[in-house]
Scaffold this active site. Structure first.
Site, PDB file in Angstrom:
ATOM      1  N   GLU A  97       6.202  12.185   5.552  1.00 47.76           N
ATOM      2  CA  GLU A  97       4.816  12.414   5.971  1.00 47.76           C
ATOM      3  C   GLU A  97       4.511  13.901   5.850  1.00 47.76           C
ATOM      4  OE1 GLU A  97       1.192  13.018   7.352  1.00 47.76           O
ATOM      5  OE2 GLU A  97       1.924  10.977   6.940  1.00 47.76           O
TER       6      GLU A  97
ATOM      7  N   GLN B  70      -5.615  19.315   7.115  1.00 46.02           N
ATOM      8  CA  GLN B  70      -6.819  18.527   7.301  1.00 46.02           C
ATOM      9  C   GLN B  70      -7.383  18.686   8.702  1.00 46.02           C
ATOM     10  OE1 GLN B  70      -5.259  14.618   6.337  1.00 46.02           O
ATOM     11  NE2 GLN B  70      -3.414  15.081   7.491  1.00 46.02           N
TER      12      GLN B  70
ATOM     13  N   TYR C  55     -12.885  -0.049   8.839  1.00 50.61           N
ATOM     14  CA  TYR C  55     -12.833   0.649   7.559  1.00 50.61           C
ATOM     15  C   TYR C  55     -14.134   0.398   6.790  1.00 50.61           C
ATOM     16  CZ  TYR C  55      -7.821   1.744   7.998  1.00 50.61           C
ATOM     17  OH  TYR C  55      -6.599   2.237   8.396  1.00 50.61           O
TER      18      TYR C  55
ATOM     19  N   TYR D 129      -4.106  -3.883   9.271  1.00 52.20           N
ATOM     20  CA  TYR D 129      -3.697  -3.003   8.178  1.00 52.20           C
ATOM     21  C   TYR D 129      -2.195  -2.750   8.197  1.00 52.20           C
ATOM     22  CZ  TYR D 129      -3.296   1.240   5.347  1.00 52.20           C
ATOM     23  OH  TYR D 129      -2.916   2.164   4.408  1.00 52.20           O
ATOM     24  N   GLN D 130      -1.660  -2.387   9.346  1.00 46.65           N
ATOM     25  CA  GLN D 130      -0.245  -2.023   9.435  1.00 46.65           C
ATOM     26  C   GLN D 130       0.651  -3.201   9.044  1.00 46.65           C
ATOM     27  OE1 GLN D 130      -0.119   1.061  10.017  1.00 46.65           O
ATOM     28  NE2 GLN D 130      -1.290   1.727  11.784  1.00 46.65           N
TER      29      GLN D 130
ATOM     30  N   ASP E  50       1.315   4.674   2.502  1.00 46.94           N
ATOM     31  CA  ASP E  50       0.208   4.548   3.450  1.00 46.94           C
ATOM     32  C   ASP E  50      -0.569   5.856   3.423  1.00 46.94           C
ATOM     33  OD1 ASP E  50      -1.557   4.077   5.478  1.00 46.94           O
ATOM     34  OD2 ASP E  50      -0.058   4.027   7.087  1.00 46.94           O
ATOM     35  N   SER E  51      -1.455   5.977   2.457  1.00 49.99           N
ATOM     36  CA  SER E  51      -2.178   7.222   2.251  1.00 49.99           C
ATOM     37  C   SER E  51      -3.615   7.118   2.734  1.00 49.99           C
ATOM     38  CB  SER E  51      -2.187   7.587   0.758  1.00 49.99           C
ATOM     39  OG  SER E  51      -3.016   6.692   0.042  1.00 49.99           O
TER      40      SER E  51
ATOM     41  N   ASP F 298       0.713   7.908  11.526  1.00 52.81           N
ATOM     42  CA  ASP F 298       0.585   7.306  12.849  1.00 52.81           C
ATOM     43  C   ASP F 298       1.807   6.467  13.221  1.00 52.81           C
ATOM     44  OD1 ASP F 298       0.086   4.533  11.737  1.00 52.81           O
ATOM     45  OD2 ASP F 298      -1.727   5.509  11.027  1.00 52.81           O
TER      46      ASP F 298
END
Length: 304
Positions: free
Chosen positions: A118, A44, A236, A74-75, A168-169, A98
């Site tokens: 990952e 990517q 987001y 989010y985390q 976590d995509s 991350d």
């Protein structure tokens, strides 16, 4: 000027512009102080920049993944919603390059081991370099990092291995596309222990109502329950993202993940609370009605 893989400009006149066909007619913008890294990885387009008001930012294929200012919402929710829904000892994280979800998972003293899969090691290295407060748990002794395909890892894992799986995509295009499939969740259910919980990035209720319904009905078909929780993340799309949660049958206690089974004790948290846990499952009427109908179909399918 930084440009993504498709050649469209990412940064114009000192502003990063998040324009994407996945959310037509709207865009997000952050003011850029300095571009820190821009490269094409094996999978990517990776951009890291210092913003004027949101700290350092990681962008993948033109889409914001994390900013230092609001990352904790989010985390913490993606990690602690499932972690406090059971008593996990063995955990699996797929994605989350991350390291933020990992940081939250290892805060639980009951955790003995975390396997972290990952696909893009360049993202992990970028986070370690430019977001060290987020990636602080990457070297934790409880953690086994596997750089590779999480879907393949799930397919090759033994049954009843994990108490919690956290996915976590990024969005369901590119490297993350295979994570949004019924086949993946069939494998996830197989490798979860009885009563185990899976929690996945569940997309935005304002933009992805159809996909959310599919996740609950189809992806959740083999689980005892399937639910959607809402998380506020200002940077987001539409300021919101979801957590798709499902529990494997066979455990003790409440099947639903709506209420925590444990309370945070001396844990450093900036967003998650027990009250936020329960409130995350309070949904707008239009989505609640649709998911109630969807869940009825899912239960009938699961019962045979």
């Amino acid at each position: 000027m930084a440009e993504p893989l498709n050649g469209a400009p990412l940064i114009e006149n000192g502003w990063f512009l998040e324009k994407n066909s996945q959310w037509p007619g709207q865009a997000n913008a952050l003011q850029v102080k300095e571009v820190l890294l821009h490269k094409k990885t094996k999978y990517q387009d990776l951009l890291v920049f210092a913003s004027t008001n949101h700290g350092n930012v990681i962008v993948l294929d033109g889409v914001i993944q994390i900013t230092e200012r609001d990352e904790m919402s989010y985390q913490e929710m993606l990690a602690h919603l499932p972690m406090f829904s059971c008593d996990p000892k063995q955990g699996l994280i797929i994605g989350g390059g991350d390291g933020g979800v990992l940081r939250e998972v290892v805060k639980h003293s009951c955790v003995e081991k975390v396997t972290w899969c990952e696909i893009d090691g360049d993202v992990v290295e970028a986070a370690k370099r430019f977001l060290p407060s987020v990636a602080k748990a990457v070297g934790d002794p409880k953690v086994e990092l596997l750089v590779g395909d999480g879907v393949a890892f799930a397919e090759n894992s033994k049954e009843n291995c994990y108490d919690v799986i956290i996915v976590d995509s990024s969005d369901p295009v590119g490297p993350a596309e295979k994570l949004f499939s019924k086949a993946f969740y069939v494998n996830a259910e197989r490798i979860l222990k009885p009563g185990g919980v899976i929690c996945s990035q569940g997309e935005c209720l304002w933009l992805n109502e159809e996909l959310i319904s599919i996740m609950v009905q189809d992806y959740g078909a083999c689980f005892a329950c399937a639910e959607y929780a809402s998380i506020q993340v200002p940077t987001y799309p539409s300021g919101q993202i979801g957590a798709f949660m499902a529990r494997k049958s066979g455990g003790k206690g409440e099947i639903s993940c709506r209420w925590p089974r444990r309370e945070p004790q001396e844990m450093e948290l900036r967003y998650y609370t027990s009250e936020m846990h329960a409130a995350a499952f309070a949904l707008p009427a239009f989505l609640q009605r649709r998911l109630e109908a969807t869940n009825k179909k899912r239960r009938l399918s699961w019962q045979g």
